[in-house]
Scaffold this active site. Sequence first.
Site, PDB file in Angstrom:
ATOM      1  N   ASN A  45       0.828  -1.209   0.000  1.00 48.86           N
ATOM      2  CA  ASN A  45       0.000   0.000   0.000  1.00 48.86           C
ATOM      3  C   ASN A  45       0.862   1.259   0.000  1.00 48.86           C
ATOM      4  OD1 ASN A  45       0.578  -0.942   2.663  1.00 48.86           O
ATOM      5  ND2 ASN A  45      -0.997   0.379   3.526  1.00 48.86           N
ATOM      6  N   GLU A  47       0.413   5.266   0.740  1.00 50.31           N
ATOM      7  CA  GLU A  47      -0.416   6.363   1.250  1.00 50.31           C
ATOM      8  C   GLU A  47       0.213   7.698   0.878  1.00 50.31           C
ATOM      9  OE1 GLU A  47      -0.817   5.556   5.439  1.00 50.31           O
ATOM     10  OE2 GLU A  47      -2.119   3.814   5.062  1.00 50.31           O
ATOM     11  N   CYS A  56      -4.268   0.692  -2.337  1.00 50.33           N
ATOM     12  CA  CYS A  56      -4.076  -0.552  -1.588  1.00 50.33           C
ATOM     13  C   CYS A  56      -3.055  -1.459  -2.271  1.00 50.33           C
ATOM     14  CB  CYS A  56      -5.389  -1.324  -1.507  1.00 50.33           C
ATOM     15  SG  CYS A  56      -6.669  -0.547  -0.531  1.00 50.33           S
ATOM     16  N   GLU A  58      -3.246  -4.546  -3.040  1.00 49.07           N
ATOM     17  CA  GLU A  58      -3.796  -5.445  -4.062  1.00 49.07           C
ATOM     18  C   GLU A  58      -3.877  -4.753  -5.422  1.00 49.07           C
ATOM     19  OE1 GLU A  58      -4.922  -4.754  -1.034  1.00 49.07           O
ATOM     20  OE2 GLU A  58      -6.279  -6.313  -0.278  1.00 49.07           O
ATOM     21  N   CYS A  89     -10.461  -4.672   0.250  1.00 48.37           N
ATOM     22  CA  CYS A  89     -11.559  -3.705   0.373  1.00 48.37           C
ATOM     23  C   CYS A  89     -12.469  -3.825  -0.856  1.00 48.37           C
ATOM     24  CB  CYS A  89     -11.015  -2.291   0.525  1.00 48.37           C
ATOM     25  SG  CYS A  89     -10.424  -1.575  -1.025  1.00 48.37           S
ATOM     26  N   CYS A  92     -10.889  -2.859  -4.227  1.00 46.97           N
ATOM     27  CA  CYS A  92      -9.946  -3.888  -4.701  1.00 46.97           C
ATOM     28  C   CYS A  92     -10.688  -5.118  -5.219  1.00 46.97           C
ATOM     29  CB  CYS A  92      -8.983  -4.281  -3.589  1.00 46.97           C
ATOM     30  SG  CYS A  92      -7.751  -3.004  -3.253  1.00 46.97           S
TER      31      CYS A  92
HETATM   32  N1  THU Z   1      -5.158  -1.528   2.773  1.00 45.14           N
HETATM   33  C1  THU Z   1      -4.627  -2.328   1.811  1.00 45.14           C
HETATM   34  O1  THU Z   1      -3.568  -2.028   1.239  1.00 45.14           O
HETATM   35  N2  THU Z   1      -5.273  -3.479   1.511  1.00 45.14           N
HETATM   36  C2  THU Z   1      -6.379  -3.955   2.167  1.00 45.14           C
HETATM   37  O2  THU Z   1      -6.853  -5.031   1.843  1.00 45.14           O
HETATM   38  C3  THU Z   1      -6.966  -3.157   3.243  1.00 45.14           C
HETATM   39  C4  THU Z   1      -6.414  -1.798   3.431  1.00 45.14           C
HETATM   40  C5  THU Z   1      -4.425  -0.329   3.162  1.00 45.14           C
HETATM   41  C6  THU Z   1      -5.030   0.983   2.754  1.00 45.14           C
HETATM   42  C7  THU Z   1      -4.429   1.916   3.786  1.00 45.14           C
HETATM   43  O3  THU Z   1      -3.140   2.325   3.354  1.00 45.14           O
HETATM   44  C8  THU Z   1      -4.247   1.047   5.020  1.00 45.14           C
HETATM   45  O4  THU Z   1      -4.308  -0.291   4.569  1.00 45.14           O
HETATM   46  C9  THU Z   1      -5.313   1.260   6.076  1.00 45.14           C
HETATM   47  O5  THU Z   1      -6.588   1.162   5.547  1.00 45.14           O
END
Ligand code: THU
Length: 132
Positions: A45, A47, A56, A58, A89, A92
């Site tokens: 991920n 940010e 994310c 995925e 999520c 994704c």
């Molecule tokens: N996140 C993912 O990368 N994949 C998931 O399946 C759930 C959430 C990340 C997004 C964000 O950077 C952090 O986790 C918190 O939500």
Amino acid sequence: MSVSEPSSLIDAARRAREKAHAAFSGFKVGAALETADGVIITGSNVENASYGLTMCAERVAMFKALSEGHRGFVRIAIVANTESPTPPCGACRQILWEFGGDLEIVLANLSEPKGTYRLKDLLPLPFDARLL
Ligand code: THU
């Protein structure tokens, strides 16, 4: 990288997680997507200060794979450092469905596998190009 064992796929996702840029949530996620011909493409991920543009793990893995020319996928491993598994999520699930179809979804944490699912069970009644 090439594999066929889910444990190798999980290991690849664990390594990818270490590269996550989760400066705001602190919640690092790694993903490893396996193509039909056994290539592994990883993602973590990413940010950013606007929060909402976060991507994310995925989707990073899937977009990397597509942009490198890969087509046809069989499974994806998703790893977070939590006792309860971290499922993909909603956004994704949609992207994985559109480009990967009914993928096997392997969830794990840093020490053990936590469950295997089919994407069609996580995204019932999906919208996709067949409905356009
Ligand atoms: N996140 C993912 O990368 N994949 C998931 O399946 C759930 C959430 C990340 C997004 C964000 O950077 C952090 O986790 C918190 O939500």
